[in-house]
Design a protein around this motif. Structure first.
Motif, PDB file in Angstrom:
ATOM      1  N   ASN A   1      51.341 134.868  -5.504  1.00  0.00           N
ATOM      2  CA  ASN A   1      51.756 134.252  -7.133  1.00  0.00           C
ATOM      3  C   ASN A   1      52.910 133.542  -7.963  1.00  0.00           C
ATOM      4  OD1 ASN A   1      50.808 135.948  -9.738  1.00  0.00           O
ATOM      5  ND2 ASN A   1      52.677 135.743 -10.668  1.00  0.00           N
TER       6      ASN A   1
ATOM      7  N   GLU B   1      50.927 125.541 -10.078  1.00  0.00           N
ATOM      8  CA  GLU B   1      50.714 125.206 -11.865  1.00  0.00           C
ATOM      9  C   GLU B   1      51.825 124.627 -12.805  1.00  0.00           C
ATOM     10  OE1 GLU B   1      47.597 128.628 -11.895  1.00  0.00           O
ATOM     11  OE2 GLU B   1      49.201 128.411 -13.053  1.00  0.00           O
ATOM     12  N   ALA B   2      52.890 125.112 -12.374  1.00  0.00           N
ATOM     13  CA  ALA B   2      54.255 124.460 -13.613  1.00  0.00           C
ATOM     14  C   ALA B   2      54.812 123.015 -13.235  1.00  0.00           C
ATOM     15  CB  ALA B   2      55.092 125.467 -13.616  1.00  0.00           C
TER      16      ALA B   2
ATOM     17  N   ASP C   1      61.396 125.769  -7.800  1.00  0.00           N
ATOM     18  CA  ASP C   1      60.606 124.514  -8.100  1.00  0.00           C
ATOM     19  C   ASP C   1      60.661 123.106  -9.070  1.00  0.00           C
ATOM     20  OD1 ASP C   1      59.898 125.549 -11.079  1.00  0.00           O
ATOM     21  OD2 ASP C   1      58.592 126.986 -10.346  1.00  0.00           O
TER      22      ASP C   1
ATOM     23  N   PHE D   1      60.235 127.320 -18.667  1.00  0.00           N
ATOM     24  CA  PHE D   1      59.712 127.743 -19.529  1.00  0.00           C
ATOM     25  C   PHE D   1      59.625 127.775 -21.044  1.00  0.00           C
ATOM     26  CE2 PHE D   1      62.330 130.416 -15.997  1.00  0.00           C
ATOM     27  CZ  PHE D   1      60.959 131.116 -15.551  1.00  0.00           C
TER      28      PHE D   1
ATOM     29  N   TYR E   1      51.188 138.285 -20.937  1.00  0.00           N
ATOM     30  CA  TYR E   1      52.350 137.413 -21.845  1.00  0.00           C
ATOM     31  C   TYR E   1      51.722 135.644 -20.524  1.00  0.00           C
ATOM     32  CZ  TYR E   1      55.709 133.748 -22.501  1.00  0.00           C
ATOM     33  OH  TYR E   1      55.862 132.711 -23.439  1.00  0.00           O
TER      34      TYR E   1
ATOM     35  N   THR F   1      51.216 131.401 -21.283  1.00  0.00           N
ATOM     36  CA  THR F   1      51.206 130.203 -22.273  1.00  0.00           C
ATOM     37  C   THR F   1      50.427 129.000 -21.877  1.00  0.00           C
ATOM     38  OG1 THR F   1      53.512 129.614 -20.562  1.00  0.00           O
ATOM     39  CG2 THR F   1      54.184 130.720 -22.273  1.00  0.00           C
ATOM     40  N   LYS F   2      49.758 129.963 -20.300  1.00  0.00           N
ATOM     41  CA  LYS F   2      48.679 128.928 -20.211  1.00  0.00           C
ATOM     42  C   LYS F   2      47.382 128.603 -20.702  1.00  0.00           C
ATOM     43  CE  LYS F   2      50.934 129.785 -15.525  1.00  0.00           C
ATOM     44  NZ  LYS F   2      50.717 129.948 -14.416  1.00  0.00           N
TER      45      LYS F   2
ATOM     46  N   GLY G   1      45.854 131.320 -18.230  1.00  0.00           N
ATOM     47  CA  GLY G   1      45.973 132.283 -18.097  1.00  0.00           C
ATOM     48  C   GLY G   1      46.132 133.411 -18.796  1.00  0.00           C
TER      49      GLY G   1
ATOM     50  N   GLY H   1      48.173 135.949 -17.728  1.00  0.00           N
ATOM     51  CA  GLY H   1      49.449 136.769 -18.321  1.00  0.00           C
ATOM     52  C   GLY H   1      49.934 137.524 -16.909  1.00  0.00           C
ATOM     53  N   MET H   2      49.769 138.296 -15.817  1.00  0.00           N
ATOM     54  CA  MET H   2      49.293 139.305 -15.514  1.00  0.00           C
ATOM     55  C   MET H   2      49.857 139.424 -14.591  1.00  0.00           C
ATOM     56  SD  MET H   2      48.262 142.131 -17.360  1.00  0.00           S
ATOM     57  CE  MET H   2      48.177 142.925 -16.129  1.00  0.00           C
ATOM     58  N   GLY H   3      50.115 138.430 -13.808  1.00  0.00           N
ATOM     59  CA  GLY H   3      50.312 137.794 -12.367  1.00  0.00           C
ATOM     60  C   GLY H   3      51.518 138.505 -12.544  1.00  0.00           C
ATOM     61  N   LEU H   4      53.156 137.989 -13.632  1.00  0.00           N
ATOM     62  CA  LEU H   4      54.138 138.632 -13.385  1.00  0.00           C
ATOM     63  C   LEU H   4      54.676 139.541 -13.859  1.00  0.00           C
ATOM     64  CD1 LEU H   4      56.569 135.534 -14.442  1.00  0.00           C
ATOM     65  CD2 LEU H   4      56.282 135.945 -12.257  1.00  0.00           C
TER      66      LEU H   4
ATOM     67  N   VAL I   1      62.509 125.758 -12.598  1.00  0.00           N
ATOM     68  CA  VAL I   1      62.888 127.892 -12.367  1.00  0.00           C
ATOM     69  C   VAL I   1      63.294 128.185 -10.802  1.00  0.00           C
ATOM     70  CG1 VAL I   1      61.661 127.861 -14.441  1.00  0.00           C
ATOM     71  CG2 VAL I   1      60.679 128.797 -12.798  1.00  0.00           C
TER      72      VAL I   1
ATOM     73  N   PHE J   1      62.969 131.883  -9.537  1.00  0.00           N
ATOM     74  CA  PHE J   1      62.437 132.465  -9.580  1.00  0.00           C
ATOM     75  C   PHE J   1      63.442 134.053  -7.704  1.00  0.00           C
ATOM     76  CE2 PHE J   1      59.042 131.863 -12.078  1.00  0.00           C
ATOM     77  CZ  PHE J   1      59.136 133.046 -12.778  1.00  0.00           C
TER      78      PHE J   1
HETATM   79  P1  ADP Z   1      50.052 133.596 -16.487  1.00  0.00           P
HETATM   80  O1  ADP Z   1      50.205 132.896 -14.564  1.00  0.00           O
HETATM   81  O2  ADP Z   1      48.192 134.277 -16.270  1.00  0.00           O
HETATM   82  O3  ADP Z   1      50.118 133.092 -16.893  1.00  0.00           O
HETATM   83  P2  ADP Z   1      52.233 135.033 -14.912  1.00  0.00           P
HETATM   84  O4  ADP Z   1      52.679 136.419 -15.680  1.00  0.00           O
HETATM   85  O5  ADP Z   1      51.881 134.663 -13.763  1.00  0.00           O
HETATM   86  O6  ADP Z   1      50.843 134.936 -15.630  1.00  0.00           O
HETATM   87  O7  ADP Z   1      52.993 134.138 -16.476  1.00  0.00           O
HETATM   88  C1  ADP Z   1      53.364 134.222 -17.399  1.00  0.00           C
HETATM   89  C2  ADP Z   1      54.487 132.702 -17.802  1.00  0.00           C
HETATM   90  O8  ADP Z   1      55.668 133.000 -17.491  1.00  0.00           O
HETATM   91  C3  ADP Z   1      53.329 131.720 -17.943  1.00  0.00           C
HETATM   92  O9  ADP Z   1      52.381 131.647 -18.947  1.00  0.00           O
HETATM   93  C4  ADP Z   1      54.401 131.144 -17.725  1.00  0.00           C
HETATM   94  O10 ADP Z   1      54.673 130.844 -19.440  1.00  0.00           O
HETATM   95  C5  ADP Z   1      55.458 131.154 -17.395  1.00  0.00           C
HETATM   96  N1  ADP Z   1      55.908 131.323 -15.674  1.00  0.00           N
HETATM   97  C6  ADP Z   1      55.807 131.503 -14.998  1.00  0.00           C
HETATM   98  N2  ADP Z   1      56.033 131.164 -13.813  1.00  0.00           N
HETATM   99  C7  ADP Z   1      56.702 129.744 -14.064  1.00  0.00           C
HETATM  100  C8  ADP Z   1      57.109 129.046 -13.522  1.00  0.00           C
HETATM  101  N3  ADP Z   1      57.636 128.913 -11.936  1.00  0.00           N
HETATM  102  N4  ADP Z   1      57.755 127.938 -14.352  1.00  0.00           N
HETATM  103  C9  ADP Z   1      57.418 127.321 -15.895  1.00  0.00           C
HETATM  104  N5  ADP Z   1      57.259 128.719 -16.148  1.00  0.00           N
HETATM  105  C10 ADP Z   1      56.018 130.156 -15.483  1.00  0.00           C
END
Ligand code: ADP
Length: 336
Positions: A234, A241-242, A271, A276, A289, A291-292, A295, A297-300, A324, A326
Motif C-alpha cells: 500500500n 501514485e504521488a 518518495d 500532502f 479520506y 484526495t484521489k 481513491g 481512502g481505506m489503504g492507510l 513524503v 512514511f
Molecule cells: P487512497 O490511496 O485510496 O486515497 P489511502 O488511505 O491510501 O487512500 O491514502 C489517503 C490519502 O493520503 C491519499 O488520498 C493522499 O492524499 C494521501 N497520501 C497517501 N500517501 C501519500 C504519498 N506518498 N504522498 C502524498 N500523499 C499521500
C-alpha cells in the motif's frame, strides 16, 4: 408597681389603721412603712426582671421563628433547584444514551464498511497485478519470435499474484471464523523485497527508480506475513501514485530498513512526489479520506490498524523540497 405600693399604703392607713377613716402618717408608722417599702421594692425588682425575661424570651422566640421561616424558604429554594438540576441531568443522561446508541450504530456501519472496503482493497491489488502481467505476456507473445523467457516471467508473476489473492481470501475466511492469524518470524529485508517482487512489472512501466538501503543483520520480526506485505504494498502504491505526474526518470523512491532504538525495526518509504494536499496530515489515516479522484481512502487506515495489531506504529512527515516519508516501526520478535 410603685403606684400599686403607694395606693396600698394610702388604703391601709385610711381604711385599716386606727383611727379608721382618717389619713395621717406619723413617726410611729415609719417601721412598718420601711418594711413595706423594702418588700415592695424587692417585689417590683423581681417582677420587672421577670417581665424583661419574658419579653426577651418572646423576642428570641420571634427571632427563632423568623430564622426557621428563612431557612425553610432557603431549603425550599434549594430543593426546587435540586429538582430542576435532577430533571436536567436525567434529560442529559437520556440524550447521552441516545448519542451512545447512535454512535454505536455509526460505529457498526463504519466497521462493516471498513471490512467490505478492506476486502475489495486487498483483492484489487493482486487482480491488478494479474491483469498487468497478462497484458505484458500478450505483448511478449506478439513479438516475432515471441520472448518465451519474458512470457514465463509474466506467467510466474500472475501465478504469484493469484496465490496472493487466494491467501488473502483464506485470511479473510480465518478472520471471520475467528481463527488466530498465522504468526511467523520473518526477516524484514526479505519481507520488503518480496513485496517489491510482487509489483516489479508495474513499476518498470511507470518508470520509477526504486533504490533500497537494507541494513544488514536486523533482528527478525514476528507477525502475519500477508498483512505486513499488504502494508508495504500500500505504501509503495501510494508513493507511485504521488509521483505519477513527474517526468520519466525523475521519480525516485527510496526504501530503507534500519534498526531503531528499543529493539525495534523501521521500514522507511521516501518518495519525491506531490506531497500532502491537506495541511492536516493526521487526516490521511482516517477511513474514507482520499484526495484521489478514484481513491477509496481505506489503504492507510487499514495499514495503521495492521501495524498497531503488530505492536508498532506509522509515522509520517513531509520531505524537503518535495515528497513524503512514511516510517513503519515494528517491535523485533513481537507480538508473541
Ligand atoms: P487512497 O490511496 O485510496 O486515497 P489511502 O488511505 O491510501 O487512500 O491514502 C489517503 C490519502 O493520503 C491519499 O488520498 C493522499 O492524499 C494521501 N497520501 C497517501 N500517501 C501519500 C504519498 N506518498 N504522498 C502524498 N500523499 C499521500
Amino acid at each position: 408597681g410603685w403606684l400599686a405600693a403607694l395606693l396600698s399604703i394610702v388604703a391601709v392607713e385610711y381604711a385599716f389603721a386606727y383611727p379608721i377613716g382618717i389619713f395621717g402618717l406619723g413617726i410611729k408608722d415609719l417601721p412598718w412603712l420601711t418594711a413595706f417599702a423594702i418588700y415592695a421594692t424587692v417585689a417590683n425588682i423581681l417582677s420587672s426582671h421577670r417581665r424583661r425575661m419574658v419579653a426577651q424570651l418572646l423576642q428570641m422566640h420571634a427571632e427563632l421563628e423568623r430564622r426557621v421561616d428563612e431557612r425553610t424558604a432557603d431549603l425550599r429554594r434549594s430543593n426546587n433547584q435540586l429538582i430542576r438540576a435532577t430533571a436536567k441531568r436525567v434529560r442529559a443522561e437520556v440524550e447521552l444514551r441516545k448519542s451512545q446508541v447512535e454512535l454505536g450504530r455509526i460505529g457498526r456501519i463504519i466497521t462493516v464498511g471498513e471490512f467490505t472496503a478492506s476486502i475489495a482493497h486487498e483483492i484489487n491489488q493482486p487482480l491488478g497485478a494479474i491483469v498487468a502481467n497478462g497484458a505484458a505476456a500478450r505483448n511478449w507473445l506478439q513479438r516475432n519470435p515471441p520472448e518465451f523467457s519474458e512470457i514465463a516471467k509474466s506467467v510466474d508473476a500472475m501465478i504469484a499474484a493469484g496465490e496472493r489473492a487466494a491467501e488473502v481470501i483464506n485470511k479473510i475466511r480465518s478472520l471471520v471464523s475467528e481463527e488466530p492469524s498465522e504468526l511467523k518470524t520473518m526477516d524484514v529485508n526479505e519481507l520488503v523485497g518480496s513485496v517489491f517482487e510482487l509489483t516489479q512489472l508495474g513499476f518498470r512501466k511507470a518508470e520509477i527508480k526504486i533504490s533500497f538501503q537494507f541494513e544488514p543483520g536486523l533482528p527478525p520480526i514476528r507477525g502475519d506475513r500477508v498483512q505486513l506485505q499488504h502494508v508495504f504494498l500500500n505504501l509503495l502504491n501510494n508513493a507511485v501514485e504521488a509521483m505519477s505526474d513527474l517526468m520519466a526518470n525523475t521519480a525516485e523512491l527510496l526504501i530503507r530498513t534500519e534498526h531503531s532504538p528499543g529493539n525495534r525495526v523501521s521500514i522507511v518509504f521516501e518518495d519525491c512526489g506531490s506531497g500532502f494536499v491537506d495541511a492536516d496530515i493526521t487526516r490521511i489515516f482516517e477511513p474514507f479520506y482520499s484526495t484521489k479522484k478514484n481513491g477509496m481512502g481505506m489503504g492507510l487506515s487499514i495499514c495503521r490498524t495492521i501495524v498497531k495489531l503488530h505492536g508498532g506504529r506509522i509515522n509520517v512527515s513531509q520531505r524537503s523540497p518535495r515528497g513524503v516519508a512514511f516510517r513503519v516501526i515494528l517491535p523485533a520478535g513481537a507480538p508473541s
